[in-house]
Design a protein around this motif. Sequence first.
Motif, PDB file in Angstrom:
ATOM      1  N   ALA A 256       0.787  -1.239  -0.105  1.00  0.00           N
ATOM      2  CA  ALA A 256      -0.034  -0.054   0.078  1.00  0.00           C
ATOM      3  C   ALA A 256       0.794   1.287  -0.173  1.00  0.00           C
ATOM      4  O   ALA A 256       1.855   1.116   0.519  1.00  0.00           O
ATOM      5  CB  ALA A 256      -0.822  -0.026   1.270  1.00  0.00           C
TER       6      ALA A 256
ATOM      7  N   ASP B 144      -3.025   5.488   2.055  1.00  0.00           N
ATOM      8  CA  ASP B 144      -3.596   4.433   2.776  1.00  0.00           C
ATOM      9  C   ASP B 144      -3.117   4.541   4.071  1.00  0.00           C
ATOM     10  O   ASP B 144      -2.946   3.476   4.997  1.00  0.00           O
ATOM     11  CB  ASP B 144      -3.032   3.016   1.984  1.00  0.00           C
ATOM     12  CG  ASP B 144      -3.664   2.783   0.774  1.00  0.00           C
ATOM     13  OD1 ASP B 144      -4.865   2.864   0.538  1.00  0.00           O
ATOM     14  OD2 ASP B 144      -2.851   2.356  -0.240  1.00  0.00           O
ATOM     15  N   ARG B 145      -2.859   5.833   4.475  1.00  0.00           N
ATOM     16  CA  ARG B 145      -2.253   5.926   5.878  1.00  0.00           C
ATOM     17  C   ARG B 145      -3.134   5.457   7.020  1.00  0.00           C
ATOM     18  O   ARG B 145      -2.429   4.845   8.031  1.00  0.00           O
ATOM     19  CB  ARG B 145      -2.013   7.476   6.111  1.00  0.00           C
ATOM     20  CG  ARG B 145      -1.235   7.729   7.266  1.00  0.00           C
ATOM     21  CD  ARG B 145      -0.908   9.343   7.559  1.00  0.00           C
ATOM     22  NE  ARG B 145      -0.192   9.639   8.573  1.00  0.00           N
ATOM     23  CZ  ARG B 145       0.065  10.963   8.939  1.00  0.00           C
ATOM     24  NH1 ARG B 145      -0.429  12.063   8.157  1.00  0.00           N
ATOM     25  NH2 ARG B 145       0.522  11.331  10.219  1.00  0.00           N
ATOM     26  N   VAL B 146      -4.380   5.551   6.952  1.00  0.00           N
ATOM     27  CA  VAL B 146      -5.171   5.157   8.266  1.00  0.00           C
ATOM     28  C   VAL B 146      -5.133   3.596   7.950  1.00  0.00           C
ATOM     29  O   VAL B 146      -5.135   3.101   9.181  1.00  0.00           O
ATOM     30  CB  VAL B 146      -6.603   5.713   7.801  1.00  0.00           C
ATOM     31  CG1 VAL B 146      -7.560   5.214   8.942  1.00  0.00           C
ATOM     32  CG2 VAL B 146      -6.753   7.309   7.943  1.00  0.00           C
ATOM     33  N   ARG B 147      -5.215   2.956   6.962  1.00  0.00           N
ATOM     34  CA  ARG B 147      -5.391   1.581   7.075  1.00  0.00           C
ATOM     35  C   ARG B 147      -3.913   0.916   7.314  1.00  0.00           C
ATOM     36  O   ARG B 147      -3.986   0.056   8.125  1.00  0.00           O
ATOM     37  CB  ARG B 147      -5.728   0.957   5.581  1.00  0.00           C
ATOM     38  CG  ARG B 147      -5.854  -0.532   5.549  1.00  0.00           C
ATOM     39  CD  ARG B 147      -6.460  -0.805   4.372  1.00  0.00           C
ATOM     40  NE  ARG B 147      -5.712  -0.350   3.168  1.00  0.00           N
ATOM     41  CZ  ARG B 147      -4.695  -1.246   2.541  1.00  0.00           C
ATOM     42  NH1 ARG B 147      -4.453  -2.364   2.989  1.00  0.00           N
ATOM     43  NH2 ARG B 147      -4.218  -0.885   1.294  1.00  0.00           N
ATOM     44  N   LEU B 148      -2.919   1.845   7.228  1.00  0.00           N
ATOM     45  CA  LEU B 148      -1.672   1.345   7.328  1.00  0.00           C
ATOM     46  C   LEU B 148      -1.202   1.348   8.842  1.00  0.00           C
ATOM     47  O   LEU B 148      -0.296   0.840   9.418  1.00  0.00           O
ATOM     48  CB  LEU B 148      -0.477   1.762   6.511  1.00  0.00           C
ATOM     49  CG  LEU B 148      -0.159   1.111   4.928  1.00  0.00           C
ATOM     50  CD1 LEU B 148       0.833   1.918   4.527  1.00  0.00           C
ATOM     51  CD2 LEU B 148       0.051  -0.247   5.024  1.00  0.00           C
TER      52      LEU B 148
ATOM     53  N   GLN C  28      -2.742   0.500  11.265  1.00  0.00           N
ATOM     54  CA  GLN C  28      -3.059  -0.468  12.104  1.00  0.00           C
ATOM     55  C   GLN C  28      -2.169  -1.499  11.827  1.00  0.00           C
ATOM     56  O   GLN C  28      -1.944  -2.496  12.586  1.00  0.00           O
ATOM     57  CB  GLN C  28      -4.390  -1.027  11.440  1.00  0.00           C
ATOM     58  CG  GLN C  28      -5.791  -0.355  11.711  1.00  0.00           C
ATOM     59  CD  GLN C  28      -6.137   0.038  13.307  1.00  0.00           C
ATOM     60  OE1 GLN C  28      -6.014  -1.045  13.923  1.00  0.00           O
ATOM     61  NE2 GLN C  28      -6.931   0.861  13.540  1.00  0.00           N
ATOM     62  N   ARG C  29      -1.315  -1.540  10.931  1.00  0.00           N
ATOM     63  CA  ARG C  29      -0.113  -2.520  10.712  1.00  0.00           C
ATOM     64  C   ARG C  29       1.097  -1.974  11.149  1.00  0.00           C
ATOM     65  O   ARG C  29       2.116  -2.908  10.862  1.00  0.00           O
ATOM     66  CB  ARG C  29      -0.156  -2.964   9.309  1.00  0.00           C
ATOM     67  CG  ARG C  29      -1.712  -3.196   8.784  1.00  0.00           C
ATOM     68  CD  ARG C  29      -2.048  -3.635   7.373  1.00  0.00           C
ATOM     69  NE  ARG C  29      -1.094  -4.568   6.943  1.00  0.00           N
ATOM     70  CZ  ARG C  29      -1.352  -5.602   5.674  1.00  0.00           C
ATOM     71  NH1 ARG C  29      -2.029  -4.736   4.641  1.00  0.00           N
ATOM     72  NH2 ARG C  29      -0.354  -6.455   5.573  1.00  0.00           N
TER      73      ARG C  29
ATOM     74  N   TYR D 122      -6.864   2.318  18.229  1.00  0.00           N
ATOM     75  CA  TYR D 122      -6.603   1.367  17.286  1.00  0.00           C
ATOM     76  C   TYR D 122      -7.723   0.052  17.411  1.00  0.00           C
ATOM     77  O   TYR D 122      -7.589  -0.783  16.578  1.00  0.00           O
ATOM     78  CB  TYR D 122      -5.301   0.583  17.313  1.00  0.00           C
ATOM     79  CG  TYR D 122      -3.986   1.485  17.087  1.00  0.00           C
ATOM     80  CD1 TYR D 122      -3.623   1.638  15.980  1.00  0.00           C
ATOM     81  CD2 TYR D 122      -3.093   1.843  18.372  1.00  0.00           C
ATOM     82  CE1 TYR D 122      -2.450   2.366  15.534  1.00  0.00           C
ATOM     83  CE2 TYR D 122      -2.229   3.012  18.023  1.00  0.00           C
ATOM     84  CZ  TYR D 122      -1.893   3.089  16.596  1.00  0.00           C
ATOM     85  OH  TYR D 122      -0.663   3.840  16.461  1.00  0.00           O
TER      86      TYR D 122
END
Length: 322
Positions: free
Chosen positions: A80, A85-89, A91-92, A120
């Motif tokens: 990504a 995709d900062r918000v989704r990433l 979490q990772r 989170y």
Amino acid sequence: MDDALIEVEGVTKSFVVRRRAGRFRRTRTVVDAVAGLDFTVRRGEMVGYIGPNGAGKSTTIKMLTGILLPSSGRLRVAGADPVRDRVRLAQRMGVVFGQRTTLWWDLPLRDSYELARRIYRIPDATYTRNLARCVELLELEDLLDVPVRQLSLGQRMRGDIAAALLHEPEVLYLDEPTIGLDVVSKRRVREFLARVNAERGTTVLLTTHDLTDIEQLCSRVMVIDHGRVVYDGGLDGLHEQGRSERTLVVDLEREQPPIELPGTRLVRCEGTRQWLAFPASASAAPLVAALAGRYALRDLSVREPEIEDVIARMYGEAVVAV
């Protein structure tokens, strides 16, 4: 590559710097903080990312986390784009900046962790398990009800690392995580990070000025200088290429003539103290044994080479910190 977690291709980052050039004039200069980075980090790797001040290390971390947008090139983390995709990433990934804290300054440490749980959206069972594990391994039990502002630097750093791992990130970015820490705190942090990497397979990108961090944690090291990767390989190869040296600081019981010991060279001699340099890739153990067998010693220590010195030796020029 199928197992690539971080992919960096031809990435640059430029900043415009305006300086006063008279009463009403200002000059405009474009500074390249990162100038054509290319590297890949595989899942589960623990990689040291080192270089002198101003080389572009922190800028790289900020681009990988989506804080900064690259001027050009391609960046992918877990497939990504870190900015789009900062918000989704988020979490990772976990992030620890040694000079800054993500903890709430006036709240007890425990409350910062509760806020992280909500941000989170960590399931209760996962949060309870991970918090208990971090508290045990980082020795935080007696600190949970202490306001962050009352913690020492070493305590706060351990608290920050725990906060970054509560949501079980796939990748952990550490920007100078042991800066300013005492020997005991450094050991705790290193042991914890090694365990997280071994047990969870967490990918770690570590920037540091302490070569001991790299020696104890990383099998691979990348050197960045003037915004470019100038070395990528094992630590032994870095020492060999940079002809780096460690230093034995020998304190004798009484003043002696300059020590002559095979495999070393005398750097200087002041009274009962002498400094002996030897290749960084060599073991200090036989040298220490030889000294102990020939001289009455009051004290002895080993000093690691400075990263700036290693890089300067590699390229035959002084590295200027900016």
